[in-house]
Design an enzyme around this catalytic site. Structure first.
Site, PDB file in Angstrom:
ATOM      1  N   SER A  71       0.837  -1.212   0.000  1.00 21.69           N
ATOM      2  CA  SER A  71       0.000   0.000   0.000  1.00 21.69           C
ATOM      3  C   SER A  71       0.869   1.260   0.000  1.00 21.69           C
ATOM      4  CB  SER A  71      -0.971   0.011   1.188  1.00 21.69           C
ATOM      5  OG  SER A  71      -0.290   0.185   2.406  1.00 21.69           O
TER       6      SER A  71
ATOM      7  N   MET B 219      10.503  -6.537   4.509  1.00 22.48           N
ATOM      8  CA  MET B 219      10.470  -7.229   5.803  1.00 22.48           C
ATOM      9  C   MET B 219      11.650  -8.165   6.028  1.00 22.48           C
ATOM     10  SD  MET B 219       7.914  -6.028   7.264  1.00 22.48           S
ATOM     11  CE  MET B 219       6.199  -5.574   7.279  1.00 22.48           C
TER      12      MET B 219
ATOM     13  N   ASN C 117      14.055   3.897   5.237  1.00 18.71           N
ATOM     14  CA  ASN C 117      13.119   2.864   5.687  1.00 18.71           C
ATOM     15  C   ASN C 117      11.915   3.525   6.362  1.00 18.71           C
ATOM     16  OD1 ASN C 117      12.298   0.122   6.341  1.00 18.71           O
ATOM     17  ND2 ASN C 117      12.868   0.578   8.446  1.00 18.71           N
TER      18      ASN C 117
ATOM     19  N   HIS D 196       8.854   3.023   9.156  1.00 17.86           N
ATOM     20  CA  HIS D 196       8.552   2.187  10.325  1.00 17.86           C
ATOM     21  C   HIS D 196       7.322   2.726  11.058  1.00 17.86           C
ATOM     22  CE1 HIS D 196       9.354  -0.724  13.420  1.00 17.86           C
ATOM     23  NE2 HIS D 196       9.108   0.212  14.318  1.00 17.86           N
TER      24      HIS D 196
ATOM     25  N   HIS E 120      -1.412   3.570   8.894  1.00 19.31           N
ATOM     26  CA  HIS E 120      -1.101   3.377   7.477  1.00 19.31           C
ATOM     27  C   HIS E 120      -1.431   4.643   6.676  1.00 19.31           C
ATOM     28  CE1 HIS E 120       0.167  -0.590   8.255  1.00 19.31           C
ATOM     29  NE2 HIS E 120      -1.029  -1.128   8.406  1.00 19.31           N
TER      30      HIS E 120
HETATM   31  C1  GRF Z   1       4.017  -0.746   6.873  1.00 18.84           C
HETATM   32  O1  GRF Z   1       3.309  -0.583   8.069  1.00 18.84           O
HETATM   33  C2  GRF Z   1       5.481  -0.464   7.080  1.00 18.84           C
HETATM   34  O2  GRF Z   1       5.720   0.574   7.977  1.00 18.84           O
HETATM   35  C3  GRF Z   1       5.947  -1.760   7.667  1.00 18.84           C
HETATM   36  O3  GRF Z   1       5.279  -2.739   6.910  1.00 18.84           O
HETATM   37  C4  GRF Z   1       4.020  -2.212   6.457  1.00 18.84           C
HETATM   38  C5  GRF Z   1       3.963  -2.395   4.972  1.00 18.84           C
HETATM   39  O4  GRF Z   1       2.686  -2.137   4.463  1.00 18.84           O
HETATM   40  N1  GRF Z   1       7.385  -1.838   7.653  1.00 18.84           N
HETATM   41  P1  GRF Z   1       2.445  -2.095   2.898  1.00 18.84           P
HETATM   42  O5  GRF Z   1       3.058  -3.360   2.292  1.00 18.84           O
HETATM   43  O6  GRF Z   1       3.098  -0.859   2.336  1.00 18.84           O
HETATM   44  O7  GRF Z   1       0.956  -2.072   2.710  1.00 18.84           O
END
Ligand code: GRF
Length: 209
Positions: A13, A91, A108, A110, A172
């Site tokens: 996302s 990840m 990065n 977080h 998010h």
């Molecule tokens: C996000 O919350 C980011 O901060 C964390 O993993 C999630 C990834 O979400 N490291 P997406 O794949 O961008 O929807």
């Protein structure tokens, strides 16, 4: 044109926010040249393909040999000569083999106000702790997990009646906005590191575009 590589592992996302607000935004002189994904079949790969962005899957085939995987990352990413590399939901821990190849070019995202709640379960842990405020951090990636200097941070209050899911949804939303802002500022040359104060990034953000 400012060249970005976006590194992802799952839903994507945040990648989508960068596609919509940076890559497809004529007012921002930047493009996503490559999406690198750590998992075959991830939704993020569909999002990239739908936007016509080249993709590369670089998976950790031997968990005891991250350096071998990172050498493959260097090859795939080095080939597009990026100005900035954005870990947006990547990840997997990377080593110095990768980070030293692109000094100060890897950022990065977080979902907490670092240094609180580093690691994979930041939203759940902040919720369980009962903190009144958590948030979002974009920071320089260094070998220590979630350890590099912060660039942008934004608090997110935990409200009475919140569940982990409602909190995650608000976080998010902030991530999408903060990451877009950070990448836009980078593309405008408005973020730098002062060698005299290496933990304190210089961010020249007047709030406009
Ligand atoms: C996000 O919350 C980011 O901060 C964390 O993993 C999630 C990834 O979400 N490291 P997406 O794949 O961008 O929807």
């Amino acid at each position: 044109m400012y060249r970005l590589v976006v590194m992802v592992s799952g839903n994507g996302s945040n990648l989508q926010a960068l596609i919509d607000n940076v890559h497809r935004n004529a007012k921002v002189d930047a493009e996503i040249a490559l999406v690198v994904c750590s998992k075959d079949g991830a939704k993020a790969l569909e999002r990239a393909a739908e936007a016509g962005i080249p993709t590369s899957v670089v998976a950790l085939t031997d968990p005891s040999d991250r350096e071998e995987r990172d050498a493959r990352l260097n090859e795939a990413i080095g080939a597009v000569d990026p100005d900035l590399i954005v870990m947006a939901g990547w990840m997997s821990i990377v080593t110095g083999v990768f980070l030293n190849q692109f000094p100060d070019k890897v950022i990065n995202l977080h979902p907490s106000l670092l240094p609180a709640f580093p690691g994979m379960h930041a939203i759940q842990e902040a919720f369980d702790w009962g903190v009144r405020t958590t948030g979002v951090t974009v920071h320089i990636a260094e070998e220590a997990v979630d350890g590099g200097p912060p660039i942008l941070q934004e608090p997110v209050p935990i409200l009475p009646g919140d569940t982990v899911d409602t909190l995650a949804e608000r976080i998010h939303g902030v991530e999408h906005r903060l990451l877009t802002r950070c990448v836009t500022l980078y593309s405008q040359g408005r973020i730098s590191r002062n060698p005299a104060t290496p933990r304190r990034m210089i961010v020249n953000d007047d709030g406009g575009s």
